[in-house]
Design an enzyme around this catalytic site. Structure first.
Site, PDB file in Angstrom:
ATOM      1  NE  ARG A 154      -3.810  -2.317   2.147  1.00  0.00           N
ATOM      2  CZ  ARG A 154      -4.382  -3.051   3.088  1.00  0.00           C
ATOM      3  NH1 ARG A 154      -4.019  -2.916   4.357  1.00  0.00           N
ATOM      4  NH2 ARG A 154      -5.320  -3.924   2.794  1.00  0.00           N
ATOM      5  CG  HIS A 178      -1.480  -6.378   9.307  1.00  0.00           C
ATOM      6  ND1 HIS A 178      -1.512  -5.494   8.262  1.00  0.00           N
ATOM      7  CD2 HIS A 178      -2.696  -6.992   9.306  1.00  0.00           C
ATOM      8  CE1 HIS A 178      -2.682  -5.573   7.648  1.00  0.00           C
ATOM      9  NE2 HIS A 178      -3.413  -6.470   8.270  1.00  0.00           N
TER      10      HIS A 178
HETATM   11  N1  LIG Z   1      -3.366 -10.230   7.181  1.00  0.00           N
HETATM   12  C1  LIG Z   1      -4.084  -9.412   6.464  1.00  0.00           C
HETATM   13  O1  LIG Z   1      -3.562  -8.437   5.914  1.00  0.00           O
HETATM   14  C2  LIG Z   1      -5.549  -9.682   6.284  1.00  0.00           C
HETATM   15  C3  LIG Z   1      -6.313  -9.010   5.321  1.00  0.00           C
HETATM   16  C4  LIG Z   1      -7.674  -9.334   5.206  1.00  0.00           C
HETATM   17  C5  LIG Z   1      -8.241 -10.264   6.076  1.00  0.00           C
HETATM   18  N2  LIG Z   1      -7.463 -10.878   6.988  1.00  0.00           N
HETATM   19  C6  LIG Z   1      -7.982 -11.877   7.917  1.00  0.00           C
HETATM   20  O2  LIG Z   1      -8.167 -13.099   7.211  1.00  0.00           O
HETATM   21  C7  LIG Z   1      -9.191 -13.857   7.865  1.00  0.00           C
HETATM   22  C8  LIG Z   1     -10.234 -14.270   6.836  1.00  0.00           C
HETATM   23  O3  LIG Z   1     -10.896 -13.132   6.313  1.00  0.00           O
HETATM   24  P1  LIG Z   1     -12.050 -13.318   5.222  1.00  0.00           P
HETATM   25  O4  LIG Z   1     -12.433 -11.962   4.780  1.00  0.00           O
HETATM   26  O5  LIG Z   1     -11.640 -14.335   4.235  1.00  0.00           O
HETATM   27  O6  LIG Z   1     -13.215 -13.911   6.142  1.00  0.00           O
HETATM   28  P2  LIG Z   1     -14.420 -14.839   5.649  1.00  0.00           P
HETATM   29  O7  LIG Z   1     -15.427 -14.795   6.735  1.00  0.00           O
HETATM   30  O8  LIG Z   1     -14.826 -14.488   4.263  1.00  0.00           O
HETATM   31  O9  LIG Z   1     -13.761 -16.291   5.580  1.00  0.00           O
HETATM   32  C9  LIG Z   1     -13.311 -16.980   6.693  1.00  0.00           C
HETATM   33  C10 LIG Z   1     -13.582 -18.444   6.443  1.00  0.00           C
HETATM   34  O10 LIG Z   1     -12.975 -19.201   7.485  1.00  0.00           O
HETATM   35  C11 LIG Z   1     -13.836 -20.272   7.784  1.00  0.00           C
HETATM   36  N3  LIG Z   1     -13.542 -20.769   9.124  1.00  0.00           N
HETATM   37  C12 LIG Z   1     -13.755 -20.153  10.315  1.00  0.00           C
HETATM   38  N4  LIG Z   1     -13.356 -20.947  11.324  1.00  0.00           N
HETATM   39  C13 LIG Z   1     -12.863 -22.080  10.762  1.00  0.00           C
HETATM   40  C14 LIG Z   1     -12.291 -23.249  11.271  1.00  0.00           C
HETATM   41  N5  LIG Z   1     -12.164 -23.439  12.586  1.00  0.00           N
HETATM   42  N6  LIG Z   1     -11.871 -24.207  10.406  1.00  0.00           N
HETATM   43  C15 LIG Z   1     -12.002 -24.022   9.074  1.00  0.00           C
HETATM   44  N7  LIG Z   1     -12.548 -22.910   8.519  1.00  0.00           N
HETATM   45  C16 LIG Z   1     -12.974 -21.965   9.354  1.00  0.00           C
HETATM   46  C17 LIG Z   1     -15.248 -19.688   7.675  1.00  0.00           C
HETATM   47  O11 LIG Z   1     -16.234 -20.697   7.494  1.00  0.00           O
HETATM   48  C18 LIG Z   1     -15.076 -18.801   6.446  1.00  0.00           C
HETATM   49  O12 LIG Z   1     -15.405 -19.474   5.242  1.00  0.00           O
HETATM   50  C19 LIG Z   1      -9.716 -12.942   8.974  1.00  0.00           C
HETATM   51  O13 LIG Z   1      -9.042 -13.271  10.169  1.00  0.00           O
HETATM   52  C20 LIG Z   1      -9.328 -11.560   8.505  1.00  0.00           C
HETATM   53  O14 LIG Z   1      -9.246 -10.643   9.569  1.00  0.00           O
HETATM   54  C21 LIG Z   1      -6.141 -10.620   7.106  1.00  0.00           C
END
Ligand SMILES: NC(=O)c1ccc[n+]([C@@H]2O[C@H](COP(=O)([O-])OP(=O)(O)OC[C@H]3O[C@@H](n4cnc5c(N)ncnc54)[C@H](O)[C@@H]3O)[C@@H](O)[C@H]2O)c1
Length: 316
Positions: A154, A178
């Site tokens: 970014r 982060h």
């Molecule tokens: N590091 C980064 O820069 C960054 C950026 C964006 C999102 N994220 C993080 O990534 C993660 C996912 O975000 P997203 O937008 O894809 O969310 P999302 O809700 O679209 O997807 C998460 C998925 O994980 C699944 N899930 C939850 N618990 C589970 C488990 N115990 N076993 C298997 N699957 C499980 C859910 O069913 C869902 O399909 C979040 O923690 C979010 O904060 C991180």
């Protein structure tokens, strides 16, 4: 000649997990992807949908759905299972739930015989990365968080707009958490190899409008800017994950700002934070220790203290 297939599991078939899979398929980064989700049908549906990309890509990637216990043969497991912050929450507010999910997932994957590299995106990513290391018992090089890779991207995008330059000709890092306490290591930002601070000094009149504090703030806020409009971010982080996985599978030795377990670098230990590191087939081959200015080192230390406090709070 038999060629070893490069295999990647993605745990969490949500927005980030599927963006990562889609990016890897379109760049032909691996031979096989296994999608996992706690809702098995979701993983199956995404695997099917993604497998229908193949007629239109440069190489075939087999996509299937699987279970946590099936990761034995995988080279990399990408962790994206988790929740997004609700309005008014920070990433650190996700910690309690994230810890529960991560402990369960990682212990089952390791019990199944997985012996590759974990790449973590789930938030709060620095602390989740720390938990993955703790639960897996893996050496620190085989646990990598996306850390400030996305923040650094970014930053480069913002600078590319200000200086009318391709973002890939900008080098530099956001470092630390982060999250809210991250900072830009301005002393190490270069454009075409020339230090940004020298450029600004040399061309004071031309770049009078450039405000570094504002750019650093915009870098930090970029995720929220997207988040408040559509409730998630996915494509940038999906590509960041694919980039890290590619550097591992191809042993590229790319330098990427990832969340690494620190063992004395920058005077820190017992914490994961965003630092530039060389990424190869062993995972983190080396953490780069930049000669930060006194002020930057202070910001890094403060950021690590915030992360350490969050880890300590988990233990109480
Ligand atoms: N590091 C980064 O820069 C960054 C950026 C964006 C999102 N994220 C993080 O990534 C993660 C996912 O975000 P997203 O937008 O894809 O969310 P999302 O809700 O679209 O997807 C998460 C998925 O994980 C699944 N899930 C939850 N618990 C589970 C488990 N115990 N076993 C298997 N699957 C499980 C859910 O069913 C869902 O399909 C979040 O923690 C979010 O904060 C991180």
């Amino acid at each position: 000649m038999a060629k070893k297939a490069r295999k990647v599991t993605i745990v969490g078939s949500g927005l980030v997990g599927t963006a990562c899979a889609y990016s890897m398929i379109n760049q032909s980064i691996c031979d096989e992807i296994m999608m996992i989700d706690r809702t098995y049908d979701r993983a199956v549906a995404h695997a099917l949908d993604l497998s229908h990309c193949m007629d239109f890509t440069q190489a075939r990637t087999k996509v299937s759905a699987g279970r946590l216990e099936d990761c034995r043969d995988m080279d990399v497991v990408v962790l994206t299972a988790g929740a997004n912050p609700k309005p008014g929450q920070t990433r650190l507010d996700l910690l309690e739930e994230a810890e529960k999910i991560t402990r369960d997932i990682v212990s089952r994957i390791v019990a199944g015989g997985f012996d590759g590299v974990f790449v973590v995106a789930a938030n709060p990513v620095d602390i989740v990365t720390y938990i993955v290391r703790e639960v897996s018992g893996f050496p620190r090089n085989r646990v990598i968080g996306t850390g400030t890779s996305i923040d650094s991207a970014r930053l480069k995008t913002l600078l590319s707009e200000v200086f009318s330059i391709d973002p890939r000709s900008v080098n530099g890092y956001a470092m630390g958490e982060h999250g809210e306490s991250q900072f830009v290591a301005w002393s190490h930002v270069t454009i075409g190899g020339k230090p940004l601070l020298h450029i600004l000094e040399q061309h004071q009149e031309r770049f009078r409008h450039v405000n570094l504090d504002e750019i650093a703030q915009k870098t930090k806020d970029a995720g929220w800017e997207i988040f408040t409009r559509k409730g998630n971010t996915q494509f940038g982080i999906g590509n960041a994950l694919a980039y890290i996985v590619r550097s591992i599978l191809n042993d590229e030795h790319k330098i990427i700002a990832v969340s690494a377990v620190l063992e004395g670098e920058y005077g820190q230990a017992g914490v994961c934070a965003g630092v530039p590191a060389i990424i190869g087939d062993g995972g983190i081959e080396e953490v780069l220790e930049l000669n930060l200015t006194w002020e930057e080192q202070g910001k890094f230390t403060r950021s690590c203290e915030i992360l350490k406090t969050a880890i300590a709070n988990l233990r109480t």
